[in-house]
Scaffold this motif. Structure first.
Motif, mmCIF file in Angstrom:
data_model
loop_
_atom_site.group_PDB
_atom_site.id
_atom_site.type_symbol
_atom_site.label_atom_id
_atom_site.label_comp_id
_atom_site.label_asym_id
_atom_site.label_seq_id
_atom_site.Cartn_x
_atom_site.Cartn_y
_atom_site.Cartn_z
ATOM 1 N N ALA A 55 -14.926 77.332 -169.918
ATOM 2 C CA ALA A 55 -14.711 76.852 -168.548
ATOM 3 C C ALA A 55 -13.842 75.607 -168.533
ATOM 4 C CB ALA A 55 -16.056 76.544 -167.892
ATOM 5 N N ILE A 104 -14.155 73.479 -171.910
ATOM 6 C CA ILE A 104 -15.326 73.546 -172.778
ATOM 7 C C ILE A 104 -15.579 74.989 -173.186
ATOM 8 C CG2 ILE A 104 -16.974 73.638 -170.828
ATOM 9 C CD1 ILE A 104 -18.924 72.028 -172.638
ATOM 10 N N PHE A 140 -27.499 74.319 -166.106
ATOM 11 C CA PHE A 140 -26.628 75.423 -166.534
ATOM 12 C C PHE A 140 -27.223 76.116 -167.751
ATOM 13 C CE2 PHE A 140 -23.532 77.036 -169.558
ATOM 14 C CZ PHE A 140 -22.884 77.979 -168.770
ATOM 15 N N ARG A 149 -16.213 73.429 -161.658
ATOM 16 C CA ARG A 149 -16.226 74.289 -162.839
ATOM 17 C C ARG A 149 -15.409 75.533 -162.511
ATOM 18 N NH1 ARG A 149 -17.762 70.224 -164.230
ATOM 19 N NH2 ARG A 149 -19.667 69.594 -165.289
ATOM 20 N N HIS A 201 -25.184 64.570 -160.682
ATOM 21 C CA HIS A 201 -24.031 63.734 -161.023
ATOM 22 C C HIS A 201 -23.746 62.816 -159.847
ATOM 23 C CE1 HIS A 201 -22.495 67.520 -163.296
ATOM 24 N NE2 HIS A 201 -23.273 66.810 -164.101
ATOM 25 N N ARG A 254 -30.665 67.924 -163.362
ATOM 26 C CA ARG A 254 -30.008 66.620 -163.235
ATOM 27 C C ARG A 254 -29.087 66.583 -162.023
ATOM 28 N NH1 ARG A 254 -27.690 69.838 -166.778
ATOM 29 N NH2 ARG A 254 -25.450 70.136 -166.786
ATOM 30 N N ILE A 265 -19.367 81.140 -172.906
ATOM 31 C CA ILE A 265 -18.582 80.858 -171.703
ATOM 32 C C ILE A 265 -17.478 79.878 -172.076
ATOM 33 C CG2 ILE A 265 -19.821 78.820 -170.801
ATOM 34 C CD1 ILE A 265 -19.638 80.218 -167.994
ATOM 35 N N PHE A 299 -27.970 71.149 -171.273
ATOM 36 C CA PHE A 299 -27.354 71.748 -170.083
ATOM 37 C C PHE A 299 -28.406 72.293 -169.121
ATOM 38 C CE2 PHE A 299 -23.280 72.970 -172.613
ATOM 39 C CZ PHE A 299 -22.699 71.753 -172.301
ATOM 40 N N PHE A 345 -25.272 78.983 -163.285
ATOM 41 C CA PHE A 345 -25.545 77.646 -162.756
ATOM 42 C C PHE A 345 -26.710 77.806 -161.788
ATOM 43 C CE2 PHE A 345 -21.194 76.940 -164.111
ATOM 44 C CZ PHE A 345 -21.263 75.660 -164.622
ATOM 45 N N ARG A 404 -13.430 72.117 -166.749
ATOM 46 C CA ARG A 404 -14.273 71.191 -165.995
ATOM 47 C C ARG A 404 -13.357 70.143 -165.398
ATOM 48 N NH1 ARG A 404 -19.043 69.639 -170.175
ATOM 49 N NH2 ARG A 404 -17.273 68.767 -171.317
HETATM 50 C C1 KMT Z 1 -22.512 71.395 -166.906
HETATM 51 O O1 KMT Z 1 -22.098 70.780 -165.950
HETATM 52 O O2 KMT Z 1 -23.695 71.707 -167.045
HETATM 53 C C2 KMT Z 1 -21.612 71.775 -167.941
HETATM 54 O O3 KMT Z 1 -20.613 71.165 -168.095
HETATM 55 C C3 KMT Z 1 -22.061 72.928 -168.719
HETATM 56 C C4 KMT Z 1 -21.002 73.781 -169.209
HETATM 57 S S1 KMT Z 1 -19.827 74.290 -168.033
HETATM 58 C C5 KMT Z 1 -19.783 75.997 -168.191
#
Ligand code: KMT
Length: 177
Positions: A144, A64, A134, A94, A88, A86, A142, A82, A103, A146
């Motif tokens: 990254a 990303i 984030f 990352r 997951h 939240r 950025i 972002f 983060f 993922r």
């Molecule tokens: C997340 O998990 O918030 C993302 O994927 C944001 C971008 S990762 C730099």
């Protein structure tokens, strides 16, 4: 990767939000909330990342690029999304290839935000069930990698009563005692 307590001062999310003086967060504290991190130099990173993905049973990944130039008209919306708190239902990794950002992860039981300032070479393991968000920093860029254990689950689980009772959230709380 620098880790410190977020100062909670209202204002631009892209600013460091470091207390004066700074309140650094130890690796021991990160360990206590099950956040893992490594530094893997970007040059020649592929075999090392592949080995970690294999060892932890990760099957999917994407790259990303978060910047106005790369995202165009969806950029502002993405930046807002972002930064919504939240969780997951799966562990996610990352790995920062270029640029920088923050983060934020919630400490348990204090519920304080811990800010993780990430730079190229930083690899962060975000455990399933941890509340996080984030943001870009003032450099506004950025890039990254993922990594996802299964198909990426794009359904956001923003914090609320439902997530407080989510089985993955409860399982996470058990892992950190
Ligand atoms: C997340 O998990 O918030 C993302 O994927 C944001 C971008 S990762 C730099």
């Amino acid at each position: 990767m620098r880790a410190y307590y977020y100062d909670n001062v209202p204002g631009d999310q892209r600013l460091p939000h470091d207390y004066v003086p700074s309140r650094p967060v130890s690796d021991e504290t990160l360990h206590s909330i099950n956040v893992k991190h490594w530094q893997i130099p970007v040059e020649g990173h592929e075999p090392k990342i592949n080995a970690i993905a294999k060892e932890r049973n990760y099957k999917n990944r994407d790259t990303i690029n978060v910047s106005k130039a790369a995202m165009g008209e969806i950029y502002e919306d993405k930046i807002k999304t972002f930064f919504e708190e939240r969780m997951h239902e799966d562990e996610e990794i990352r790995y920062i290839l270029d640029g920088s950002g923050f983060f934020d992860v919630r400490e348990t039981p204090t519920d304080a935000w811990i800010r993780l300032a990430v730079e190229p070479g930083d690899l962060l393991v975000v455990p399933a069930g941890i509340y996080h968000r984030f943001t870009l920093d003032e450099k506004n860029y950025i890039k990254a990698l993922r990594l996802f254990q299964d198909e990426p689950k794009w359904v956001p689980h923003n914090r609320g009563e439902a997530t407080d009772a989510n089985p993955y959230r409860l399982a996470y709380l058990k892992t950190i005692g």
